[in-house]
Enzyme design. Structure first.
Site, PDB file in Angstrom:
ATOM      1  N   LYS A  72       0.408  -0.925   0.420  1.00 52.06           N
ATOM      2  CA  LYS A  72      -0.051   0.051   0.043  1.00 52.06           C
ATOM      3  C   LYS A  72       0.319   1.458  -0.237  1.00 52.06           C
ATOM      4  O   LYS A  72       2.228   1.432   0.783  1.00 52.06           O
ATOM      5  CB  LYS A  72      -0.921  -0.492   1.357  1.00 52.06           C
ATOM      6  CG  LYS A  72      -2.371  -0.326   0.545  1.00 52.06           C
ATOM      7  CD  LYS A  72      -3.583  -0.886   2.193  1.00 52.06           C
ATOM      8  CE  LYS A  72      -4.318  -2.051   0.952  1.00 52.06           C
ATOM      9  NZ  LYS A  72      -5.144  -2.126   2.815  1.00 52.06           N
ATOM     10  N   ARG A 112      -3.584  -9.736   3.953  1.00 55.99           N
ATOM     11  CA  ARG A 112      -4.116 -10.908   2.577  1.00 55.99           C
ATOM     12  C   ARG A 112      -2.787  -9.875   1.487  1.00 55.99           C
ATOM     13  O   ARG A 112      -2.211  -8.503   2.326  1.00 55.99           O
ATOM     14  CB  ARG A 112      -5.424  -9.266   2.701  1.00 55.99           C
ATOM     15  CG  ARG A 112      -5.699  -9.329   1.281  1.00 55.99           C
ATOM     16  CD  ARG A 112      -6.799  -8.436   1.211  1.00 55.99           C
ATOM     17  NE  ARG A 112      -7.785  -8.404   0.197  1.00 55.99           N
ATOM     18  CZ  ARG A 112      -7.377  -7.717  -1.332  1.00 55.99           C
ATOM     19  NH1 ARG A 112      -6.325  -6.751  -0.989  1.00 55.99           N
ATOM     20  NH2 ARG A 112      -8.094  -7.054  -1.841  1.00 55.99           N
TER      21      ARG A 112
HETATM   22  N1  HH2 Z   1      -7.627  -3.439   0.300  1.00 54.53           N
HETATM   23  C1  HH2 Z   1      -7.540  -3.622  -0.452  1.00 54.53           C
HETATM   24  C2  HH2 Z   1      -8.850  -4.342  -1.753  1.00 54.53           C
HETATM   25  N2  HH2 Z   1      -9.476  -5.204  -0.800  1.00 54.53           N
HETATM   26  N3  HH2 Z   1      -9.802  -6.106   1.392  1.00 54.53           N
HETATM   27  C3  HH2 Z   1      -9.906  -6.039   2.590  1.00 54.53           C
HETATM   28  N4  HH2 Z   1     -10.283  -7.097   3.548  1.00 54.53           N
HETATM   29  N5  HH2 Z   1      -8.822  -5.447   3.222  1.00 54.53           N
HETATM   30  C4  HH2 Z   1      -8.389  -5.092   2.881  1.00 54.53           C
HETATM   31  O1  HH2 Z   1      -6.438  -3.974   3.145  1.00 54.53           O
HETATM   32  C5  HH2 Z   1      -8.121  -4.969   1.315  1.00 54.53           C
HETATM   33  C6  HH2 Z   1      -9.307  -5.420   0.679  1.00 54.53           C
HETATM   34  C7  HH2 Z   1      -6.976  -3.011  -1.692  1.00 54.53           C
HETATM   35  O2  HH2 Z   1      -6.169  -3.888  -2.305  1.00 54.53           O
HETATM   36  P1  HH2 Z   1      -5.860  -4.715  -4.275  1.00 54.53           P
HETATM   37  O3  HH2 Z   1      -6.911  -5.339  -3.952  1.00 54.53           O
HETATM   38  O4  HH2 Z   1      -4.617  -5.283  -3.845  1.00 54.53           O
HETATM   39  O5  HH2 Z   1      -5.963  -3.267  -4.659  1.00 54.53           O
HETATM   40  P2  HH2 Z   1      -7.265  -3.392  -6.279  1.00 54.53           P
HETATM   41  O6  HH2 Z   1      -8.134  -2.108  -4.583  1.00 54.53           O
HETATM   42  O7  HH2 Z   1      -6.489  -1.779  -6.159  1.00 54.53           O
HETATM   43  O8  HH2 Z   1      -7.776  -3.860  -6.579  1.00 54.53           O
END
Ligand code: HH2
Length: 306
Positions: free
Chosen positions: A244, A279
């Site tokens: 992040k 995660r």
């Molecule tokens: N962070 C993201 C997406 N889903 N779900 C939970 N429970 N906790 C988190 O911290 C979380 C999540 C964002 O990260 P990422 O999926 O890598 O990116 P994007 O939202 O751009 O797909």
């Protein structure tokens, strides 16, 4: 000053709380890894990673082979400033992957990362057994009743309630809290109680402070330090720090794909403070770090035979 005194505050464990029951059948007696499988063109770090659903299935199974305990499949980026996608488009992205994983006999629970009740429903019909909602069932008015129905129909399934302030489009516009740890913990307690009132047992719920969801870098560090307040709510705790923006800022690393070391440092600290599930994007690296961590923190026959 003694080192132990210097470290006493920030390294204090989540005051020896009992281990929560298994989450989606995965025991939480040691730290677990949830692998991120984004099938989006625009996710902040792995958007466009997979060329088609077969590649995503293969990539996800490789993450299981590398030690992932859950797969979190998402079809909508929730990064700050992201444009929302329709449930139909989201389902077109995630369903072939979930179906492919189920067909391949995926040995770990598949999580659907969605803010849409209809997407959770079809994902469960295809074999998903965790509903991960970054809006804690607030974005879609149907999500509360759908989550309750899914958890009742599948008592082995899990629900992740994640804190966020505002929507992805605007959440990073000057987020404010009276006291970020207290506010996030109170909001998660309310989300848990709302789900419980709809019939979801606490044993099926994991709580997540939502790092980066309507939080400044300083807020993110505070909620990681403050994880014991969330662990004290008695549910499993999930933490998503992987790659992040605040890791990039602290590590002076603009490329998200090169943020594994910083992400692991933050994740391990989170585990010390009470997180049960991390995660992550960098599965093999995180699994290696956790194996060493666990060997030191949980002496066993294996470690005494070294
Ligand atoms: N962070 C993201 C997406 N889903 N779900 C939970 N429970 N906790 C988190 O911290 C979380 C999540 C964002 O990260 P990422 O999926 O890598 O990116 P994007 O939202 O751009 O797909």
């Amino acid at each position: 000053m003694e080192l132990s005194t210097t470290l006493a505050g920030p390294t204090q464990r989540a005051a020896s709380l009992p281990t929560p029951p298994p989450f989606a059948r995965v025991p939480l007696d040691r730290p677990r890894v949830m692998a991120v499988v984004n099938v989006t063109p625009d996710s902040f770090s792995d958007g466009g990673r997979w060329r088609g659903s077969d590649a995503a299935v293969d990539g996800a199974l490789a993450m299981v082979a590398a030690g992932a305990d859950f797969l979190d499949v998402g079809g909508e980026s929730t990064r700050p400033g992201a444009t929302p996608v329709s449930p139909a488009e989201e389902q077109d992205r995630v369903l072939p992957v979930i179906e492919g994983l189920a067909r391949a006999g995926c040995p770990v629970p598949i999580s659907i990362d969605t803010r849409h009740a209809a997407t959770a429903q079809v994902a469960f019909a295809a074999g998903a057994r965790v509903f991960n909602d970054v809006s804690a069932l607030r974005h879609d008015p149907d999500s509360l009743s759908v989550a309750a129905a899914l958890m009742a129909a599948h008592p082995e399934a899990g629900l992740v309630l994640c804190h966020s302030q505002g929507d992805p489009e605007t959440m990073q516009n000057a987020p404010r809290y009276a006291h970020v740890v207290r506010d996030v913990a109170a909001s998660l307690a309310a989300a848990r109680d709302r789900a419980a009132a709809a019939g979801v047992p606490a044993a099926q719920i994991a709580l997540d402070p939502g790092v980066g969801f309507g939080k400044t870098g300083a807020h993110n560090l505070d909620v990681i330090r403050g994880l014991p307040a969330i662990a004290a709510l008695g549910c499993a705790v999930l933490l998503g720090v992987s790659r992040k923006r605040f890791i990039g800022a602290l590590a002076h690393e603009p490329d998200p794909a090169r943020r594994a070391p910083g992400s692991i440092a933050a994740g391990l600290f989170g585990v010390l403070r009470g997180a049960h599930i991390l995660r992550v994007h960098d599965v093999a690296e995180t699994v290696q770090a956790l194996r060493v961590w666990t060997a030191i923190t949980h002496p066993s026959e294996e470690t005494s035979a070294l």
